[in-house]
Design a protein around this motif. Structure first.
Motif, mmCIF file in Angstrom:
data_model
loop_
_atom_site.group_PDB
_atom_site.id
_atom_site.type_symbol
_atom_site.label_atom_id
_atom_site.label_comp_id
_atom_site.label_asym_id
_atom_site.label_seq_id
_atom_site.Cartn_x
_atom_site.Cartn_y
_atom_site.Cartn_z
ATOM 1 N N MET A 115 0.877 -1.356 -0.125
ATOM 2 C CA MET A 115 0.155 -0.130 0.055
ATOM 3 C C MET A 115 0.867 1.180 -0.024
ATOM 4 S SD MET A 115 -2.926 1.203 0.113
ATOM 5 C CE MET A 115 -3.797 2.704 0.435
ATOM 6 N N LEU A 146 -10.180 3.342 -3.881
ATOM 7 C CA LEU A 146 -10.554 2.840 -2.739
ATOM 8 C C LEU A 146 -11.890 3.374 -2.429
ATOM 9 C CD1 LEU A 146 -7.316 2.365 -0.323
ATOM 10 C CD2 LEU A 146 -8.844 0.342 -1.215
ATOM 11 N N GLY A 200 -2.976 -3.255 5.518
ATOM 12 C CA GLY A 200 -2.183 -2.399 4.844
ATOM 13 C C GLY A 200 -1.867 -1.088 5.823
ATOM 14 N N GLN A 256 -8.266 2.627 4.435
ATOM 15 C CA GLN A 256 -9.231 2.259 4.033
ATOM 16 C C GLN A 256 -10.363 2.195 5.474
ATOM 17 O OE1 GLN A 256 -10.915 -0.789 1.410
ATOM 18 N NE2 GLN A 256 -12.286 0.721 0.584
ATOM 19 N N VAL A 304 -10.346 -7.972 8.934
ATOM 20 C CA VAL A 304 -9.888 -9.369 8.334
ATOM 21 C C VAL A 304 -8.435 -9.011 7.977
ATOM 22 C CG1 VAL A 304 -10.334 -11.574 7.449
ATOM 23 C CG2 VAL A 304 -12.086 -10.185 8.236
ATOM 24 N N LEU A 317 1.807 -7.798 11.291
ATOM 25 C CA LEU A 317 1.622 -6.577 10.630
ATOM 26 C C LEU A 317 0.143 -6.094 11.669
ATOM 27 C CD1 LEU A 317 1.399 -4.554 8.519
ATOM 28 C CD2 LEU A 317 -0.581 -5.872 7.411
ATOM 29 N N GLY A 330 -6.277 -13.790 10.043
ATOM 30 C CA GLY A 330 -6.353 -15.059 9.432
ATOM 31 C C GLY A 330 -6.951 -14.909 7.859
ATOM 32 N N TYR A 378 -10.416 -15.619 2.994
ATOM 33 C CA TYR A 378 -11.055 -16.531 2.195
ATOM 34 C C TYR A 378 -11.920 -17.532 3.045
ATOM 35 C CZ TYR A 378 -8.987 -14.637 -1.773
ATOM 36 O OH TYR A 378 -8.393 -13.789 -2.816
ATOM 37 N N ASP A 433 -9.716 -5.804 0.025
ATOM 38 C CA ASP A 433 -8.492 -5.256 -0.637
ATOM 39 C C ASP A 433 -7.532 -6.099 -0.106
ATOM 40 O OD1 ASP A 433 -6.649 -3.733 -2.019
ATOM 41 O OD2 ASP A 433 -6.740 -2.131 -0.498
ATOM 42 N N ILE A 434 -7.376 -7.210 -0.716
ATOM 43 C CA ILE A 434 -6.276 -8.018 -0.543
ATOM 44 C C ILE A 434 -5.454 -8.597 -1.527
ATOM 45 C CG2 ILE A 434 -7.751 -9.163 1.750
ATOM 46 C CD1 ILE A 434 -8.226 -11.443 0.038
HETATM 47 C C1 LIG Z 1 -3.268 -3.777 -0.648
HETATM 48 S S1 LIG Z 1 -3.188 -3.900 1.223
HETATM 49 C C2 LIG Z 1 -4.501 -3.277 2.018
HETATM 50 C C3 LIG Z 1 -4.575 -1.633 1.934
HETATM 51 C C4 LIG Z 1 -5.569 -1.053 2.607
HETATM 52 N N1 LIG Z 1 -6.791 -1.026 1.801
HETATM 53 C C5 LIG Z 1 -5.307 0.335 3.030
HETATM 54 O O1 LIG Z 1 -6.003 1.090 2.820
HETATM 55 O O2 LIG Z 1 -4.365 0.770 3.665
HETATM 56 C C6 LIG Z 1 -3.589 -5.621 1.220
HETATM 57 C C7 LIG Z 1 -3.627 -6.201 2.756
HETATM 58 O O3 LIG Z 1 -4.163 -7.526 2.515
HETATM 59 C C8 LIG Z 1 -3.445 -8.352 3.427
HETATM 60 N N2 LIG Z 1 -3.788 -9.926 2.719
HETATM 61 C C9 LIG Z 1 -3.311 -10.516 1.865
HETATM 62 N N3 LIG Z 1 -3.970 -11.580 1.654
HETATM 63 C C10 LIG Z 1 -4.982 -11.639 2.607
HETATM 64 C C11 LIG Z 1 -5.809 -12.708 2.779
HETATM 65 N N4 LIG Z 1 -5.725 -13.904 2.031
HETATM 66 N N5 LIG Z 1 -6.481 -12.654 3.845
HETATM 67 C C12 LIG Z 1 -6.483 -11.512 4.895
HETATM 68 N N6 LIG Z 1 -5.627 -10.611 4.425
HETATM 69 C C13 LIG Z 1 -4.773 -10.591 3.272
HETATM 70 C C14 LIG Z 1 -2.048 -8.045 3.320
HETATM 71 O O4 LIG Z 1 -1.368 -8.454 4.447
HETATM 72 C C15 LIG Z 1 -2.001 -6.474 3.393
HETATM 73 O O5 LIG Z 1 -2.198 -5.884 4.681
#
Ligand SMILES: C[S@@+](CC[C@H](N)C(=O)[O-])C[C@H]1O[C@@H](n2cnc3c(N)ncnc32)[C@H](O)[C@@H]1O
Length: 265
Positions: free
Chosen positions: A133, A143, A160, A164, A180, A186, A207, A210, A224-225
């Motif tokens: 991010m 977003l 992230g 959001q 989630v 993190l 966790g 999905y 947003d993952i």
């Molecule tokens: C693009 S960032 C999100 C940014 C956030 N929307 C923001 O506004 O800062 C993606 C996040 O999703 C997490 N993530 C990735 N795969 C995931 C999963 N399967 N389940 C939950 N979180 C996940 C990552 O660790 C990361 O923190």
């Protein structure tokens, strides 16, 4: 090797004139600013949240930052840093299938979150090439369509930089936010920095989204993952099918893709 492009003197002049026009027509940044192919923004109005105030901004590659220019998570799996983006340089933007650029008339700072590169991630060096991010205009604008759907009990999947999460918690229509996030480190490291900016009660589930999201009850789920913009439509649709107690789904980038809006239940 990339093809060598030789511009004529006239073409170079035209490009320079266009760039000067853009620098002269910068508008203030606002929460309502809309995407367009050429965004020109007054740097002094681009205010972003710094989770670790005092980190020195730098335009050096993330691997070459010096002490004081970053904060790493305890086991160094995540790096927070503040990118220095120079006046007049362009940054890529996207809206659905369209791409464009943004430039600023003054230097601006752009906080970013990187993850340590895994063995299968592209590139070299310790950190992934693209951040999870970064608070660029493109990320903030894309977003928003999701944030605007937030109401009642809203699931935010993907922590992230918490951007959001914070925006969702500021909406009067929202009563409770359910985060989630996959990564415990993190959450432990960055969430304490984000919490003071949250205005609604927060439940945290650590966790895989999905697995966790189908067990939740909510009015809206904002997903947003995904590493890439708009590439999660099929996975969001599949999650929606498996989540009977969540009324509406949105995934980053999917709502702007023509004809791919997620239907209401
Ligand atoms: C693009 S960032 C999100 C940014 C956030 N929307 C923001 O506004 O800062 C993606 C996040 O999703 C997490 N993530 C990735 N795969 C995931 C999963 N399967 N389940 C939950 N979180 C996940 C990552 O660790 C990361 O923190």
């Amino acid at each position: 090797m990339a093809p060598r492009i030789q511009l004529t003197a006239a073409q170079q002049q035209a490009l320079l004139a266009r760039h000067r026009d853009r620098m002269r027509s910068c508008e203030p940044w606002s929460a309502a600013i809309k995407w367009k192919p050429e965004l020109n923004v007054q740097g002094s109005t681009y205010k972003v949240l710094e989770l670790w105030p005092g980190i020195v901004a730098s335009d050096a590659p993330v691997d070459q930052l010096e002490r004081g220019q970053y904060v790493d998570s305890p086991s160094r799996r995540f790096r927070y840093c503040v990118r220095l983006h120079r006046a007049g340089q362009t940054l890529l933007t996207w809206w659905g299938a369209q791409v464009g650029t943004v430039l600023f008339d003054h230097d601006v700072i752009i906080p970013a979150l990187y993850q340590a590169r895994g063995p299968d991630d592209p590139g070299t060096g310790e950190w992934t090439e693209t951040p999870w991010m970064s608070l660029t205009p493109a990320e903030l604008i894309t977003l928003r369509p999701g944030t605007r759907l937030a109401r009642g009990r809203t699931v935010v999947a993907g922590l992230g930089l918490g951007h959001q999460l914070i925006e969702v918690s500021r909406r009067i229509q929202v009563k409770r936010v359910i985060l989630v996030e996959l990564d415990q480190e993190l959450v432990d490291w960055i969430l304490p920095r984000i919490r003071p900016h949250l205005r609604k009660p927060l439940d945290v589930h650590v966790g895989d989204a999905y697995e966790i999201i189908p067990t939740l009850r909510a009015d809206v789920a904002l997903i947003d993952i995904f590493p890439g913009y708009g590439d999660g439509f099929a996975r969001v649709a599949e999650l929606a099918r498996r989540s009977p107690s969540i009324k509406k789904f949105w995934g980053w980038g999917t709502s702007e893709m023509t004809g791919l809006a997620q239907p209401d239940r």
